[in-house]
Motif scaffolding. Structure first.
Motif, PDB file in Angstrom:
ATOM      1  N   MET A   1      -7.268  10.733   6.726  1.00 41.61           N
ATOM      2  CA  MET A   1      -6.188  10.658   5.713  1.00 41.61           C
ATOM      3  C   MET A   1      -5.004  11.711   6.367  1.00 41.61           C
ATOM      4  O   MET A   1      -5.226  12.939   6.882  1.00 41.61           O
ATOM      5  CB  MET A   1      -6.594  11.514   4.664  1.00 41.61           C
ATOM      6  CG  MET A   1      -5.436  11.870   3.285  1.00 41.61           C
ATOM      7  SD  MET A   1      -6.184  12.822   2.144  1.00 41.61           S
ATOM      8  CE  MET A   1      -7.412  11.649   1.608  1.00 41.61           C
TER       9      MET A   1
ATOM     10  N   LYS B   1      -1.764   9.618  -2.767  1.00 46.94           N
ATOM     11  CA  LYS B   1      -2.909  10.197  -3.399  1.00 46.94           C
ATOM     12  C   LYS B   1      -2.031  10.791  -4.571  1.00 46.94           C
ATOM     13  O   LYS B   1      -2.744  11.432  -5.565  1.00 46.94           O
ATOM     14  CB  LYS B   1      -3.644  10.900  -2.700  1.00 46.94           C
ATOM     15  CG  LYS B   1      -4.293  10.315  -1.613  1.00 46.94           C
ATOM     16  CD  LYS B   1      -5.583   9.579  -2.156  1.00 46.94           C
ATOM     17  CE  LYS B   1      -6.856  10.275  -2.479  1.00 46.94           C
ATOM     18  NZ  LYS B   1      -8.049   9.703  -2.795  1.00 46.94           N
TER      19      LYS B   1
ATOM     20  N   TYR C   1      -0.091  10.282   3.647  1.00 48.25           N
ATOM     21  CA  TYR C   1      -0.763   9.450   2.817  1.00 48.25           C
ATOM     22  C   TYR C   1      -1.115  10.323   1.608  1.00 48.25           C
ATOM     23  O   TYR C   1      -1.154   9.864   0.298  1.00 48.25           O
ATOM     24  CB  TYR C   1      -1.968   9.212   3.539  1.00 48.25           C
ATOM     25  CG  TYR C   1      -2.717   8.057   2.658  1.00 48.25           C
ATOM     26  CD1 TYR C   1      -2.603   6.716   2.717  1.00 48.25           C
ATOM     27  CD2 TYR C   1      -3.955   8.469   1.827  1.00 48.25           C
ATOM     28  CE1 TYR C   1      -3.239   5.834   1.989  1.00 48.25           C
ATOM     29  CE2 TYR C   1      -4.768   7.485   1.187  1.00 48.25           C
ATOM     30  CZ  TYR C   1      -4.455   6.378   1.075  1.00 48.25           C
ATOM     31  OH  TYR C   1      -5.127   5.163   0.406  1.00 48.25           O
ATOM     32  N   TYR C   2      -1.696  11.565   1.768  1.00 50.60           N
ATOM     33  CA  TYR C   2      -2.048  12.501   0.688  1.00 50.60           C
ATOM     34  C   TYR C   2      -1.097  12.624  -0.307  1.00 50.60           C
ATOM     35  O   TYR C   2      -1.060  12.617  -1.546  1.00 50.60           O
ATOM     36  CB  TYR C   2      -2.461  13.792   1.354  1.00 50.60           C
ATOM     37  CG  TYR C   2      -2.685  15.244   0.263  1.00 50.60           C
ATOM     38  CD1 TYR C   2      -3.776  14.873  -0.575  1.00 50.60           C
ATOM     39  CD2 TYR C   2      -1.849  16.106   0.262  1.00 50.60           C
ATOM     40  CE1 TYR C   2      -3.816  16.128  -1.601  1.00 50.60           C
ATOM     41  CE2 TYR C   2      -1.768  17.099  -0.589  1.00 50.60           C
ATOM     42  CZ  TYR C   2      -2.691  17.092  -1.663  1.00 50.60           C
ATOM     43  OH  TYR C   2      -3.114  18.032  -2.567  1.00 50.60           O
TER      44      TYR C   2
ATOM     45  N   ASP D   1     -11.098  11.057   5.522  1.00 48.95           N
ATOM     46  CA  ASP D   1     -10.823   9.774   5.407  1.00 48.95           C
ATOM     47  C   ASP D   1      -9.997   9.747   4.131  1.00 48.95           C
ATOM     48  O   ASP D   1      -9.903  10.515   3.297  1.00 48.95           O
ATOM     49  CB  ASP D   1     -12.041   8.794   5.650  1.00 48.95           C
ATOM     50  CG  ASP D   1     -12.919   9.054   4.233  1.00 48.95           C
ATOM     51  OD1 ASP D   1     -12.385   9.223   3.088  1.00 48.95           O
ATOM     52  OD2 ASP D   1     -14.210   8.639   4.373  1.00 48.95           O
ATOM     53  N   LYS D   2      -9.213   8.459   4.233  1.00 49.05           N
ATOM     54  CA  LYS D   2      -8.421   8.165   3.100  1.00 49.05           C
ATOM     55  C   LYS D   2      -9.015   8.062   1.701  1.00 49.05           C
ATOM     56  O   LYS D   2      -8.428   8.148   0.727  1.00 49.05           O
ATOM     57  CB  LYS D   2      -7.418   6.870   3.394  1.00 49.05           C
ATOM     58  CG  LYS D   2      -6.651   6.973   4.655  1.00 49.05           C
ATOM     59  CD  LYS D   2      -5.825   5.541   4.668  1.00 49.05           C
ATOM     60  CE  LYS D   2      -4.610   5.549   5.505  1.00 49.05           C
ATOM     61  NZ  LYS D   2      -4.084   4.198   5.733  1.00 49.05           N
ATOM     62  N   GLU D   3     -10.207   7.877   1.562  1.00 44.19           N
ATOM     63  CA  GLU D   3     -11.079   7.683   0.209  1.00 44.19           C
ATOM     64  C   GLU D   3     -11.346   8.916  -0.179  1.00 44.19           C
ATOM     65  O   GLU D   3     -12.016   9.084  -1.208  1.00 44.19           O
ATOM     66  CB  GLU D   3     -12.268   6.766   0.574  1.00 44.19           C
ATOM     67  CG  GLU D   3     -11.778   5.106   1.049  1.00 44.19           C
ATOM     68  CD  GLU D   3     -10.629   4.624  -0.110  1.00 44.19           C
ATOM     69  OE1 GLU D   3     -10.486   4.627  -0.969  1.00 44.19           O
ATOM     70  OE2 GLU D   3      -9.862   3.891   0.759  1.00 44.19           O
ATOM     71  N   THR D   4     -11.078  10.120   0.535  1.00 46.05           N
ATOM     72  CA  THR D   4     -11.413  11.370  -0.180  1.00 46.05           C
ATOM     73  C   THR D   4     -11.040  11.675  -1.641  1.00 46.05           C
ATOM     74  O   THR D   4      -9.872  11.412  -1.674  1.00 46.05           O
ATOM     75  CB  THR D   4     -11.083  12.637   0.787  1.00 46.05           C
ATOM     76  OG1 THR D   4     -11.548  12.168   2.330  1.00 46.05           O
ATOM     77  CG2 THR D   4     -11.507  13.979   0.441  1.00 46.05           C
TER      78      THR D   4
END
Length: 200
Positions: A113, A122, A117-118, A36-39
């Motif tokens: 994710m 991030k 996005y990464y 997920d995006k919150e990783t």
């Protein structure tokens, strides 16, 4: 990437120097965890920038085993795929492993994710053995020259500390200059200390 729908198959490209490559060759099985995006970057760093020959990657993560008995990481995982190897293609530095999907499950409805996005949100880069590695990479085309605070790059893994983004996963607020980051802070990807960073 998906290859066929019936039977359901997919392909993964793995560098021949990676321990994962050796394990897939031996076991003829593999699993994929969709994050997920919150990783946190630390989890990505453990599995993307460190080698299972030298550390136990599973030591600090939660895993389950299903049909293939291959460990499935469930921390920050929204879904997983299990596959049995049916073919492989030698493509020089990498092998493309083709697997028939034997089991899947959706664990949460969180957003996945993507690589975009990464990279863009991030601040992550590709490890040297990744198919997406482009050599000496730059973050967002070296950003704009009018920046008031400098970026710092990790000389071990290539992670770029961007003061505008900070490192919220590890308590560093956006807008924090590298000089003001705590001396015990470490690279969120590979764990290197501040001394391993150089001004970009």
């Amino acid at each position: 990437m998906q290859i066929t729908a019936n039977p359901p198959t997919l392909a993964v490209s793995i560098n021949k120097e990676n321990f994962t490559h050796e394990l897939i060759n031996k076991s003829k099985k593999f699993t994929i965890s969709i994050l997920d995006k919150e990783t946190p970057m630390s989890l990505i760093g453990t599995f993307g920038f460190k080698c299972g020959r030298t550390i136990d990657k599973m030591e600090h993560v939660t895993c389950i085993q299903k049909e293939t008995r291959v460990p499935i990481v469930t921390d920050h995982t929204i879904a997983y795929i299990e596959a049995t190897l049916i073919s492989k293609i030698d493509v020089g530095t990498h092998t493309i492993f083709v697997g028939e999907i034997s089991n899947t499950d959706l664990l949460t409805d969180n957003e996945p994710m993507t690589y975009e996005y990464y990279y863009h949100v991030k601040g992550g880069l590709s490890p040297k053995n990744a198919p997406t590695y482009l050599g000496e990479q730059t973050k967002k085309e070296q950003k704009k020259e009018e920046k008031t605070m400098d970026n710092y790059v990790c000389t071990v893994c290539g992670y770029i500390y961007d003061p505008e983004q900070g490192d919220p996963d590890n308590g560093v607020k956006p807008g924090t200059a590298f000089e003001d980051v705590s001396e015990d802070w470490v690279c969120p990807v590979c764990g290197a200390g501040k001394e391993a960073f150089e001004k970009q």
